[in-house]
Design an enzyme around this catalytic site. Structure first.
Site, PDB file in Angstrom:
ATOM      1  CB  ILE A 171       9.248  -4.672  26.972  1.00 38.96           C
ATOM      2  CG1 ILE A 171       9.153  -5.144  28.023  1.00 38.96           C
ATOM      3  CG2 ILE A 171       9.205  -2.506  26.789  1.00 38.96           C
ATOM      4  CD1 ILE A 171      10.844  -4.668  28.443  1.00 38.96           C
TER       5      ILE A 171
ATOM      6  NE  ARG B  59      15.950 -11.850  15.258  1.00 36.93           N
ATOM      7  CZ  ARG B  59      15.919 -12.094  16.307  1.00 36.93           C
ATOM      8  NH1 ARG B  59      17.565 -13.199  15.940  1.00 36.93           N
ATOM      9  NH2 ARG B  59      15.468 -12.572  17.529  1.00 36.93           N
TER      10      ARG B  59
ATOM     11  CG  ASP C  77      19.298  -9.366  11.847  1.00 33.81           C
ATOM     12  OD1 ASP C  77      19.488  -8.384  12.550  1.00 33.81           O
ATOM     13  OD2 ASP C  77      20.038 -10.840  12.149  1.00 33.81           O
ATOM     14  CB  VAL C  78      18.653  -4.014  14.828  1.00 35.71           C
ATOM     15  CG1 VAL C  78      17.073  -3.590  15.115  1.00 35.71           C
ATOM     16  CG2 VAL C  78      19.142  -5.107  15.952  1.00 35.71           C
TER      17      VAL C  78
ATOM     18  CG  ASN D  95      11.579  -2.649  22.351  1.00 37.04           C
ATOM     19  OD1 ASN D  95      11.626  -2.835  23.999  1.00 37.04           O
ATOM     20  ND2 ASN D  95      11.120  -3.650  21.918  1.00 37.04           N
TER      21      ASN D  95
ATOM     22  CE1 TYR E 163      20.727  -6.374  27.426  1.00 37.65           C
ATOM     23  CE2 TYR E 163      20.659  -6.686  29.662  1.00 37.65           C
ATOM     24  CZ  TYR E 163      19.963  -6.098  28.591  1.00 37.65           C
ATOM     25  OH  TYR E 163      18.622  -5.937  28.162  1.00 37.65           O
TER      26      TYR E 163
ATOM     27  CE  LYS F 197      19.628  -3.139  26.283  1.00 41.42           C
ATOM     28  NZ  LYS F 197      18.677  -3.437  25.545  1.00 41.42           N
TER      29      LYS F 197
ATOM     30  CB  THR G 121       9.072 -10.314  28.139  1.00 40.09           C
ATOM     31  OG1 THR G 121      11.262 -10.119  27.922  1.00 40.09           O
ATOM     32  CG2 THR G 121       8.980  -7.974  28.554  1.00 40.09           C
TER      33      THR G 121
HETATM   34  P1  NDP Z   1      11.456  -9.483  23.729  1.00 39.99           P
HETATM   35  O1  NDP Z   1      12.992 -11.153  23.987  1.00 39.99           O
HETATM   36  O2  NDP Z   1      10.254 -10.499  24.233  1.00 39.99           O
HETATM   37  O3  NDP Z   1      11.565  -9.037  22.862  1.00 39.99           O
HETATM   38  C1  NDP Z   1      13.286  -8.781  21.701  1.00 39.99           C
HETATM   39  C2  NDP Z   1      12.293  -8.441  20.717  1.00 39.99           C
HETATM   40  O4  NDP Z   1      13.854  -7.577  20.242  1.00 39.99           O
HETATM   41  C3  NDP Z   1      11.557  -9.136  20.008  1.00 39.99           C
HETATM   42  O5  NDP Z   1      10.686  -8.780  18.738  1.00 39.99           O
HETATM   43  C4  NDP Z   1      13.060  -9.288  18.660  1.00 39.99           C
HETATM   44  O6  NDP Z   1      11.775  -9.725  17.525  1.00 39.99           O
HETATM   45  C5  NDP Z   1      13.697  -8.078  18.437  1.00 39.99           C
HETATM   46  N1  NDP Z   1      14.931  -8.603  18.282  1.00 39.99           N
HETATM   47  C6  NDP Z   1      15.793  -9.096  18.587  1.00 39.99           C
HETATM   48  N2  NDP Z   1      16.978  -9.391  18.271  1.00 39.99           N
HETATM   49  C7  NDP Z   1      16.463  -8.764  16.936  1.00 39.99           C
HETATM   50  C8  NDP Z   1      17.103  -8.686  15.958  1.00 39.99           C
HETATM   51  N3  NDP Z   1      18.419  -8.835  15.910  1.00 39.99           N
HETATM   52  N4  NDP Z   1      16.860  -7.338  14.880  1.00 39.99           N
HETATM   53  C9  NDP Z   1      15.681  -7.442  14.892  1.00 39.99           C
HETATM   54  N5  NDP Z   1      14.696  -7.603  15.902  1.00 39.99           N
HETATM   55  C10 NDP Z   1      15.277  -8.948  17.623  1.00 39.99           C
HETATM   56  O7  NDP Z   1      12.746  -8.861  25.415  1.00 39.99           O
HETATM   57  P2  NDP Z   1      12.247  -7.510  25.959  1.00 39.99           P
HETATM   58  O8  NDP Z   1      10.319  -7.652  25.797  1.00 39.99           O
HETATM   59  O9  NDP Z   1      12.254  -8.225  27.098  1.00 39.99           O
HETATM   60  O10 NDP Z   1      13.515  -6.194  25.485  1.00 39.99           O
HETATM   61  C11 NDP Z   1      13.039  -5.707  25.062  1.00 39.99           C
HETATM   62  C12 NDP Z   1      13.695  -4.111  25.292  1.00 39.99           C
HETATM   63  O11 NDP Z   1      14.020  -3.934  26.911  1.00 39.99           O
HETATM   64  C13 NDP Z   1      15.474  -5.296  24.811  1.00 39.99           C
HETATM   65  O12 NDP Z   1      16.309  -4.152  24.463  1.00 39.99           O
HETATM   66  C14 NDP Z   1      15.910  -5.660  25.903  1.00 39.99           C
HETATM   67  O13 NDP Z   1      17.263  -5.131  26.081  1.00 39.99           O
HETATM   68  C15 NDP Z   1      15.638  -4.316  27.035  1.00 39.99           C
HETATM   69  N6  NDP Z   1      15.294  -4.621  28.380  1.00 39.99           N
HETATM   70  C16 NDP Z   1      14.426  -6.114  28.979  1.00 39.99           C
HETATM   71  C17 NDP Z   1      14.117  -5.923  30.227  1.00 39.99           C
HETATM   72  C18 NDP Z   1      13.680  -8.111  30.641  1.00 39.99           C
HETATM   73  O14 NDP Z   1      13.985  -8.069  32.320  1.00 39.99           O
HETATM   74  N7  NDP Z   1      12.584  -7.770  29.860  1.00 39.99           N
HETATM   75  C19 NDP Z   1      15.105  -5.118  31.253  1.00 39.99           C
HETATM   76  C20 NDP Z   1      15.544  -4.644  30.893  1.00 39.99           C
HETATM   77  C21 NDP Z   1      15.888  -4.029  29.459  1.00 39.99           C
HETATM   78  P3  NDP Z   1      12.522 -11.051  16.596  1.00 39.99           P
HETATM   79  O15 NDP Z   1      13.168 -12.280  17.460  1.00 39.99           O
HETATM   80  O16 NDP Z   1      11.128 -10.780  15.562  1.00 39.99           O
HETATM   81  O17 NDP Z   1      13.681 -10.501  15.630  1.00 39.99           O
END
Ligand code: NDP
Length: 261
Positions: free
Chosen positions: A22, A42, A66-67, A93, A158, A162, A193
């Site tokens: 997303i 990360r 890392d958030v 996000n 979770y 949220k 995703t």
């Molecule tokens: P992905 O797993 O595809 O992406 C998650 C992203 O978050 C990655 O880019 C990852 O980057 C980053 N991330 C995770 N942990 C950390 C951290 N500790 N520090 C920095 N970056 C971090 O998931 P989605 O794209 O699906 O999710 C995006 C958002 O949408 C999230 O908040 C999720 O909860 C929300 N969401 C998703 C849904 C779904 O069905 N897909 C439904 C509802 C909400 P990296 O690994 O490089 O750190």
């Protein structure tokens, strides 16, 4: 369209978790509206690949962070501001979704879900808000979830995180309402995703159901009986960042095919 005619021309947007899923779709949407974009996460290799894909759409850079780690967030945001200027738009996000029945949810899982999804949003927002208030303009969009609006079994940690993001959004929106800054949340339903691909693999391995059955199960709550696409979430986020959305504040916009919450 000429660059300087685009809605977000001159704005710098930072998207956490912008290296895939997303977040990458949001970064693309903001670039197409003329914003300069920093993506953050990360995994440097993921971020570099995403920058390569996004470069054709506009000016884009990445920072690693890392958030969950306040120091790392501070460093990355300083780096991003030095490179592309004051951050006008923040999209919180980055997130992770781990599931477990409540009796198997230990303190570590609980804390981790809160740290990534809720405290991460707090850390990043703290970095940008003072400059937005000083400038008299800013957009903060928090990616929550339908799990921020409604309860679901087996994801208590979770869901709690949220729901917390929605509470933070509503409170901060009121605090900054007269200052030119808006704070909103977007709440996707199951979106295609890595998070959902992992959930499907998890259901298959734990229950012995087929991938098709697992997918049907995840799509069942969505009245459109399908997964949401990342670009559909991104379009809602980009709209909330537009100059014309300035009266939208403190809202939680569900992008979930009509699921009633
Ligand atoms: P992905 O797993 O595809 O992406 C998650 C992203 O978050 C990655 O880019 C990852 O980057 C980053 N991330 C995770 N942990 C950390 C951290 N500790 N520090 C920095 N970056 C971090 O998931 P989605 O794209 O699906 O999710 C995006 C958002 O949408 C999230 O908040 C999720 O909860 C929300 N969401 C998703 C849904 C779904 O069905 N897909 C439904 C509802 C909400 P990296 O690994 O490089 O750190």
């Amino acid at each position: 369209m000429a660059e300087n005619m685009k809605n977000l021309h001159g704005k710098h947007a930072l998207v956490t978790g912008g290296g895939r899923g997303i977040g990458e779709a949001i970064a693309a949407g903001l670039l197409l509206q003329g914003a300069r974009v920093t993506i953050a996460g990360r995994d440097e290799a993921h971020l570099q690949n995403a920058v390569r894909r996004l470069l054709q759409m506009g000016e884009v850079n990445y920072v690693t962070l890392d958030v969950t780690d306040e120091g790392s967030v501070q460093q990355a945001f300083e780096q991003a501001s030095k490179r592309l200027g004051r951050i006008d738009i923040l999209v919180n996000n980055a997130g992770q979704a781990q599931s477990a029945p409540f009796h198997k949810t230990d303190a570590q899982l609980w804390q981790h879900m809160l740290a990534v999804n809720l405290t991460g949003t707090f850390h990043c927002t703290q970095q940008v808000l003072p400059a937005m208030l000083k400038a008299g303009w800013g957009r903060i969009v928090n990616i929550s979830s339908t799990a921020g609006l409604s309860g679901y079994a087996y994801v208590a940690a979770y869901c709690a995180a949220k729901h917390g993001v929605i509470g933070l959004t509503r409170s901060l929106a009121l605090e900054v309402a007269t200052k030119g800054v808006t704070v909103n949340a977007v709440c996707p339903g199951y979106t295609e995703t890595d998070i959902v691909r992992e959930a499907i693999a998890n259901i298959v391995s734990k229950t012995g159901r087929s991938e098709e059955q697992a997918l049907a199960e995840l799509s069942a709550n969505n009245p459109q009986k399908r997964l949401v696409q990342p670009v559909e979430v991104a379009d809602a986020v980009v709209w909330l960042c537009m100059p014309g959305a300035s009266a939208m504040n403190g809202q939680s916009v569900a992008v979930a095919g009509g699921e009633v919450m």
